[in-house]
Design an enzyme around this catalytic site. Structure first.
Site, PDB file in Angstrom:
ATOM      1  N   HIS A 153      14.626  51.337  40.873  1.00 46.98           N
ATOM      2  CA  HIS A 153      13.268  50.781  40.961  1.00 46.98           C
ATOM      3  C   HIS A 153      12.214  51.855  40.697  1.00 46.98           C
ATOM      4  O   HIS A 153      11.214  51.603  40.032  1.00 46.98           O
ATOM      5  CB  HIS A 153      13.036  50.147  42.344  1.00 46.98           C
ATOM      6  N   TYR A 205       6.782  43.142  45.074  1.00 47.82           N
ATOM      7  CA  TYR A 205       7.741  42.443  45.937  1.00 47.82           C
ATOM      8  C   TYR A 205       7.376  40.997  46.255  1.00 47.82           C
ATOM      9  O   TYR A 205       8.237  40.107  46.174  1.00 47.82           O
ATOM     10  CB  TYR A 205       8.035  43.265  47.206  1.00 47.82           C
ATOM     11  N   GLU A 214      11.670  53.710  48.557  1.00 43.32           N
ATOM     12  CA  GLU A 214      11.026  54.019  47.279  1.00 43.32           C
ATOM     13  C   GLU A 214       9.781  54.888  47.484  1.00 43.32           C
ATOM     14  O   GLU A 214       9.518  55.793  46.686  1.00 43.32           O
ATOM     15  CB  GLU A 214      10.693  52.708  46.542  1.00 43.32           C
TER      16      GLU A 214
HETATM   17  C1  HEM Z   1      14.724  42.614  47.790  1.00 48.90           C
HETATM   18  C2  HEM Z   1      14.309  42.721  46.524  1.00 48.90           C
HETATM   19  C3  HEM Z   1      15.125  43.266  45.365  1.00 48.90           C
HETATM   20  C4  HEM Z   1      16.481  43.375  45.176  1.00 48.90           C
HETATM   21  C5  HEM Z   1      17.590  42.954  46.123  1.00 48.90           C
HETATM   22  C6  HEM Z   1      16.668  43.972  43.872  1.00 48.90           C
HETATM   23  C7  HEM Z   1      17.912  44.280  43.302  1.00 48.90           C
HETATM   24  C8  HEM Z   1      18.097  45.053  42.182  1.00 48.90           C
HETATM   25  C9  HEM Z   1      19.362  45.560  41.701  1.00 48.90           C
HETATM   26  C10 HEM Z   1      20.709  45.305  42.373  1.00 48.90           C
HETATM   27  C11 HEM Z   1      19.136  46.295  40.589  1.00 48.90           C
HETATM   28  C12 HEM Z   1      20.151  47.043  39.736  1.00 48.90           C
HETATM   29  C13 HEM Z   1      20.267  48.449  40.298  1.00 48.90           C
HETATM   30  C14 HEM Z   1      21.231  49.313  39.548  1.00 48.90           C
HETATM   31  O1  HEM Z   1      21.261  49.240  38.327  1.00 48.90           O
HETATM   32  O2  HEM Z   1      21.944  50.071  40.203  1.00 48.90           O
HETATM   33  C15 HEM Z   1      17.704  46.232  40.344  1.00 48.90           C
HETATM   34  C16 HEM Z   1      17.071  46.830  39.286  1.00 48.90           C
HETATM   35  C17 HEM Z   1      15.764  46.551  38.930  1.00 48.90           C
HETATM   36  N1  HEM Z   1      14.860  45.808  39.648  1.00 48.90           N
HETATM   37 FE1  HEM Z   1      15.160  45.044  41.467  1.00 48.90          FE
HETATM   38  N2  HEM Z   1      15.465  44.189  43.293  1.00 48.90           N
HETATM   39  C18 HEM Z   1      14.479  43.764  44.164  1.00 48.90           C
HETATM   40  C19 HEM Z   1      13.121  43.795  43.941  1.00 48.90           C
HETATM   41  C20 HEM Z   1      12.540  44.078  42.722  1.00 48.90           C
HETATM   42  C21 HEM Z   1      11.129  43.938  42.420  1.00 48.90           C
HETATM   43  C22 HEM Z   1      10.060  43.498  43.412  1.00 48.90           C
HETATM   44  C23 HEM Z   1      10.954  44.273  41.119  1.00 48.90           C
HETATM   45  C24 HEM Z   1       9.655  44.240  40.339  1.00 48.90           C
HETATM   46  C25 HEM Z   1       9.359  43.282  39.495  1.00 48.90           C
HETATM   47  C26 HEM Z   1      12.266  44.653  40.595  1.00 48.90           C
HETATM   48  C27 HEM Z   1      12.541  45.103  39.319  1.00 48.90           C
HETATM   49  C28 HEM Z   1      13.691  45.748  38.941  1.00 48.90           C
HETATM   50  C29 HEM Z   1      13.836  46.487  37.701  1.00 48.90           C
HETATM   51  C30 HEM Z   1      12.739  46.677  36.637  1.00 48.90           C
HETATM   52  C31 HEM Z   1      15.136  46.998  37.692  1.00 48.90           C
HETATM   53  C32 HEM Z   1      15.790  47.847  36.614  1.00 48.90           C
HETATM   54  C33 HEM Z   1      16.316  47.035  35.507  1.00 48.90           C
HETATM   55  C34 HEM Z   1      17.042  47.974  34.599  1.00 48.90           C
HETATM   56  O3  HEM Z   1      16.378  48.565  33.743  1.00 48.90           O
HETATM   57  O4  HEM Z   1      18.241  48.161  34.812  1.00 48.90           O
HETATM   58  N3  HEM Z   1      13.197  44.511  41.598  1.00 48.90           N
HETATM   59  N4  HEM Z   1      17.105  45.484  41.328  1.00 48.90           N
END
Ligand code: HEM
Length: 142
Positions: A83, A93, A135
């Site tokens: 993130h 969020y 974060e």
């Molecule tokens: C409780 C809330 C959230 C959970 C459980 C979650 C879960 C995850 C997971 C499991 C990943 C992949 C991590 C990895 O590659 O190791 C990820 C990546 C990401 N998340 Fe979240 N997330 C949450 C909130 C958010 C929010 C609020 C945003 C903003 C819009 C966001 C945007 C992203 C982005 C941009 C990536 C990276 C994508 C990439 O380039 O691989 N997430 N998140």
């Protein structure tokens, strides 16, 4: 302050249904997110195709370990690092939360009672606060 017993019970009980519809829910979630909050789209510029699956898997893992959050420690660290690399900020969020709840509601239909939606809302923001706190630390030391 932890999650209430009621919330933990409801989330655990509904985890199998979310698993079953995991991909439909996360796909719908991104539809709603990018439609209502187009500014979030840029954050996913480099996102791999399997991003949907990762988020679905995270939700399910969370649901299955709702009362045993230490198990999620490693996953939380990995999510927080990713993130910060993609510039996710606290204000994003609620956008994802509202979109996720809307998606659960649409996909589950009548099965998504107010109690269930309320429990997942509480659970989402509980995990969200943990991620935001970690974060913040990473942003400050970067
Ligand atoms: C409780 C809330 C959230 C959970 C459980 C979650 C879960 C995850 C997971 C499991 C990943 C992949 C991590 C990895 O590659 O190791 C990820 C990546 C990401 N998340 Fe979240 N997330 C949450 C909130 C958010 C929010 C609020 C945003 C903003 C819009 C966001 C945007 C992203 C982005 C941009 C990536 C990276 C994508 C990439 O380039 O691989 N997430 N998140």
């Amino acid at each position: 302050m932890g999650l209430s017993e009621k919330t933990i019970e409801i989330c655990k009980a509904t985890a199998p249904v979310l698993t079953e519809h995991g991909e439909a829910i996360t796909t719908k979630m991104y539809d709603i997110l990018f439609r209502d909050y187009p500014e979030t789209k840029a954050l996913f510029g480099e996102a791999p195709e399997d991003q949907h699956k990762k988020l679905a898997a995270a939700i399910v893992a969370y649901a299955s370990n709702m009362d045993n959050l230490e198990v999620l420690g490693k996953a939380v660290e990995s999510m927080a690092q990713r993130h910060v690399k993609t510039d996710v900020k606290p204000e994003h969020y609620p956008m994802v939360g509202v979109s996720l709840l809307g998606a659960i509601k649409e996909v589950l239909g009548d099965a998504a009672t107010d109690d269930i939606l309320e429990a997942w809302k509480e659970a989402y923001f509980y995990l969200g606060d943990i991620l935001i706190a970690r974060e913040k630390e990473i942003y400050e030391t970067a």
